[in-house]
Design an enzyme around this catalytic site. Structure first.
Site, PDB file in Angstrom:
ATOM      1  N   HIS A  74      31.107  18.379  35.914  1.00  0.00           N
ATOM      2  CA  HIS A  74      32.068  18.584  36.998  1.00  0.00           C
ATOM      3  C   HIS A  74      33.507  18.275  36.585  1.00  0.00           C
ATOM      4  CE1 HIS A  74      28.091  17.607  38.743  1.00  0.00           C
ATOM      5  NE2 HIS A  74      28.330  18.721  39.404  1.00  0.00           N
ATOM      6  N   GLY A  75      33.748  18.207  35.268  1.00  0.00           N
ATOM      7  CA  GLY A  75      35.118  18.106  34.781  1.00  0.00           C
ATOM      8  C   GLY A  75      35.772  16.746  34.869  1.00  0.00           C
TER       9      GLY A  75
END
Lengths: 424, 189, 265
Positions: free
Chosen positions: B154-155
């Site tokens: 999710h970065g």
């Protein structure tokens, strides 16, 4: 399920639900308002005990399966090391489950003998009795599969001996019996494949039992309970609603039963067990005395008492099948042994016979009784016991029902309850 | 069972309530073993603390060990990476706490509080967002914009002290309990 | 029920007279001992557990494995009561077969198995690498694992105590002790492959307990009982609490039952 429902939904929500899924009505009619004879005694509380034990076995079993490994290399270790030493409360869950099996059978035998004594198998409750016999047979199978799982010496050799019973079929059709045992084992001996399938079946069967128990209760609630007097209920004065009268009575005796059960679990957890099962299964060495679990000993004694292999298996199977025909073998018009002086004596003789057979099954095959200097091989006692077992069902019971002079039956349950106390 | 004509609680009511309460309490206690059996067993809890030799790890390199079933990041930081981490004021961080098992809970997330020796950064390699394993950033294969780690799920973007700088993760990468048993040997757990 | 009593009496009389005559190879019944862990409130004697561990370590463990017991168990609740530091030191004193090293080897240049010091999570190492090696070193007999020995024998602690203290008696006249075996009247067949394991002074107890054969045996049987049933103390304690509660609950339910049924009987 029988008669008119007294349930009146109290709120909008329950009225809504009642029109769509009348489950509250079902519970109310079956376990709350259900009219029950007011004279049921202590021996009638074991139905509730059995439902509780089934629940305990299922819940502890599901939890044990979270830690158990059905693999012949690891099964013994997963029970004796992981569950008994490492898992939090694993020892408690295992002892609850192992002793639970024995307590389950104690309760089921009391339940069955109670049905026999009070004639609860007679019309109109034949289907109820037959379903009960099926539950018992399923219990025996479940217990047998379960006993194999710890993979101790008794597990392994018990599985070997019991599955080898099928090889007796060879005497009817050559090679068929051997093919059946090979199929059961998934190999040429009890091994990993056998353990895996027994685990799968042991997990499945309790849910089958629960299903048949549902039918059993259904079949009970159509004619309603029998009672110690064995006479039909005449009207509302003979009955009380199940709740609170029998919920509290069953609850009280259930707690007494649990006290006995837990006394074993906490203070004699290996009382019903066999030390040999604390030795890991070894296909190369058979323990000197292989004995089945105590609840199968009478049948084991019958098996051993017949010197011919196939005949022995048939006798053992016949002993179980005889139970199914009981409703039609009893020719008497009176249900309860309270009013059947001859049947009452026969009942106690039969109970004694079952204990005697159980004792014979627990002894070594070559055991001898020395009575006042006369040597009496135990196998002959077992033979007599087996003979009496079958005679009880197929000769004595039909015969006694015809010749017996029964005592006068009371007018009604209410009259009997009011005139005297509650005795056996 | 107190009815309209007799609203006073009776002895019978008391008995029913006491019995009901006892059954409830007993049932509640009986449930505990069935719940607790799913907690880690004594064998799992006793799982050995591991000892790791750091000699072979080159500056700028990260080596992953397995500890308690999770990856353990051991990164030998270059002076440039250390300087980059030390240049960030704690007030600029998403998570201002050190998350260091060797320090008090309230310790601030300064780079000094994230390490025992500045050269060696030891972290539990589990993204604090939803448990994925972040990818290390190296000069050859940069990940994210802070030179530390980037979680590809999710970065979440971590810096060279393993502190969360951008993305959904709420906390800095955890520092496990460890100690140096020799100049280049650490014992974790 | 009354007619059952004579039947039961006859049955009991028959049972008592059952059984076979004692022959020279039939084992004697085990000695009756009192153990601190017997009974409802039974607990293990900590001193005996620690001394028993010493006897196991210095005597039994040269032939018998204790596979299911881990070093951290020694410091666990209800156990011998070693501190975690003591248990760590005990573990470190054992050589555990090492995991493959960086070159993938498990033996050194001379072919010896690589080892590492034990840690709390390790289990007691086996004296022999496999069953064949164990038999080869013990005249063909396999020394059983002791993890469950107390529960795996009829008579439990009394039996094991009787076996390890049952040596040294002269066999009855005409009884042959097989070559390589020892006479032990408590063992089935009375020919046992295990040589007498305990002697006076086999170990030296640091707490001053005299190292008699009986004291050594009592200690090691206590230790092995714990190894077989490490949760016994918790079982006894929880059992008492649970049963006390249930008796109370039964009393309440009985009163409720009488109230509910009042006038209905």
């Amino acid at each position: 399920m029988a008669g008119h429902s007294s349930y009146v939904p109290g709120t909008g929500l329950t009225r809504w639900l009642d029109q769509r899924l009348p489950i509250i009505r079902l519970v109310n009619d079956s376990f709350v308002a259900f009219p029950t004879p007011r004279n049921l005694n202590f021996w009638y509380t074991f139905g509730g005990v059995l439902a509780f034990m089934l629940g305990i076995q299922i819940v502890t079993g599901i939890v044990l399966a979270m830690h158990y490994v059905p693999n012949s290399e690891l099964a013994f270790l997963s029970v004796e090391q992981r569950i008994m030493r490492e898992v939090n409360y694993g020892w408690l869950l295992r002892y609850l489950h192992a002793n639970g099996a024995s307590m389950f059978f104690i309760a089921v035998y009391i339940h069955m003998f109670r049905g026999l004594y009070y004639g609860s198998y007679k019309a109109p409750r034949e289907v109820l009795w037959i379903l009960g016999v099926f539950i018992y047979l399923l219990m025996v199978m479940t217990a047998f599969f379960g006993y194999v799982l710890p993979w101790g010496q008794m597990s392994f050799w018990g599985a070997t001996v019991i599955t080898s019973l099928f090889s007796a079929v060879d005497q009817l059709v050559p090679h068929l019996g051997t093919s059946i045992t090979t199929w059961l084992w998934g190999g040429f001996a009890v091994d990993d494949a056998t353990l895996n399938r027994f685990f799968s079946l042991h997990y499945l069967m309790p849910f089958v039992i629960a299903g048949v128990v549902g039918l059993h209760i259904w079949a009970l609630h159509v004619p309603g309970n029998n009672n110690p007097l064995g006479i039909d209920v005449k009207g509302p004065q003979d009955m009380v609603p199940f709740h609170p009268y029998y919920t509290v009575k069953d609850g009280f005796f259930l707690v007494l039963f649990i006290i006995v059960y837990l006394a074993f679990v906490f203070y004699a957890p290996n009382f019903f067990g066999n030390p040999d099962n604390y030795i890991q299964a070894n296909p190369m060495v058979t323990p000197t005395d292989i004995v089945p679990e105590w609840y199968l000993l009478p049948f084991y004694a019958m098996l051993r008492s017949v010197p011919q292999k196939l005949l022995g298996v048939l006798v053992m199977g016949g002993a179980l099948v005889s139970l199914l025909f009981l409703p039609w073998l009893d020719t008497s018009k009176v249900r309860s042994c309270r009013f059947r002086p001859l049947m009452k004596q026969l009942f106690w003789l039969f109970a004694f016979d079952c204990v005697l057979l159980g004792y014979c099954g627990s002894q070594t095959a070559d055991a001898v009784w020395n009575i006042a200097g006369v040597e009496l091989p135990l196998v002959w006692i077992a033979r007599l016991g087996t003979l009496f077992y079958f005679a009880f069902f197929w000769v004595l019971m039909p015969w006694i029902g015809k010749i017996e002079v029964t005592r006068p039956l009371p007018e009604s349950i209410a009259q009997s309850v009011l005139s005297k106390g509650d005795g056996l | 069972m107190a009815n309209a004509t007799n609203p006073e609680p009776t002895r019978r009511d008391f008995l029913y309530i006491a019995t009901g309460a006892a059954v409830t309490v007993g049932a509640a206690f009986a449930v505990w073993p069935f719940i607790d059996q799913m907690n880690p067993s004594s064998a799992v809890l006793a799982m050995a603390s591991i000892e790791v030799d750091l000699t072979a790890i080159q500056p700028g390199q990260q080596v992953i060990f397995k500890w308690r079933g999770h990856p353990l990041f051991v990164r030998r930081r270059t002076p440039k990476e250390i300087a980059a981490a030390r240049a960030v004021p704690v007030s600029a961080l998403v998570d201002g706490l050190a998350r260091n098992a060797n320090l008090k809970d309230a310790a601030p997330a300064s780079d000094e509080n994230r390490v025992i020796k500045p050269e060696w950064l030891v972290l539990v390699g589990v993204c604090t967002h939803l448990g994925c394993i972040p990818t290390v950033s190296t000069p050859q294969s940069p990940q994210g914009s802070f030179g530390g780690w980037l979680c590809h799920c999710h970065g979440s973007d971590y810096d060279t002290a393993g502190r969360i700088r951008k993305g959904p993760a709420p906390q800095n990468l955890a520092v496990p309990p460890y100690a140096f048993t020799a100049p280049t040997k650490i014992k974790i757990g | 029920m009354r007619r059952l009593l004579p039947l039961a009496a006859v049955f009991a009389a028959l049972c008592c007279s059952a059984g076979m005559a004692q022959t020279a190879s039939e084992p004697l019944p085990p000695k009756e001992m009192n153990w601190s862990f017997d009974g409802v409130f039974g607990t293990y004697d900590r001193g005996a557990l620690q001394r028993g561990f010493q006897v196991y370590k210095e005597v039994c463990s040269s032939c018998h494995s204790l596979n299911m017991v881990a070093f951290h168990d020694l410091a666990g609740p209800g156990g011998p009561g070693f501190t975690e530091l003591q248990a760590k030191a005990i573990a470190a004193g054992y050589k555990i077969p090492a995991e493959p090293n960086d070159r993938g080897e498990i033996t050194d240049d001379r072919g010896n198995r690589l080892t590492r010091p034990g840690v709390l999570a390790d289990h007691f190492p086996q004296p022999f690498p496999n069953e064949q090696a164990a038999r080869a070193n013990n005249g063909g007999a396999l020394p059983p694992d002791l993890s469950l020995i107390i529960k795996a024998r009829n008579g439990g602690p009394n039996y094991v105590y009787s076996i390890i203290t049952g040596f040294g008696r002269a066999p009855p006249h005409g009884f042959t002790v097989m070559s390589g075996k020892y006479y032990n009247p408590y063992f089935a067949g009375r020919n046992i492959s295990m040589p007498p394991p305990l002697n006076k002074g086999s170990v030296s107890f640091s707490d001053g307990t005299p190292a008699t054969v009986s004291n050594e045996a009592k200690a090691v049987v206590t230790f092995l009982s714990w190894a077989s049933e490490p949760q016994l103390e918790a079982r006894h304690r929880i059992g008492f609490e649970v049963l006390a509660f249930l008796v109370l609950l039964a009393g309440l339910l009985f009163l409720t039952y009488r109230k509910v049924w009042h006038g209905k009987h």
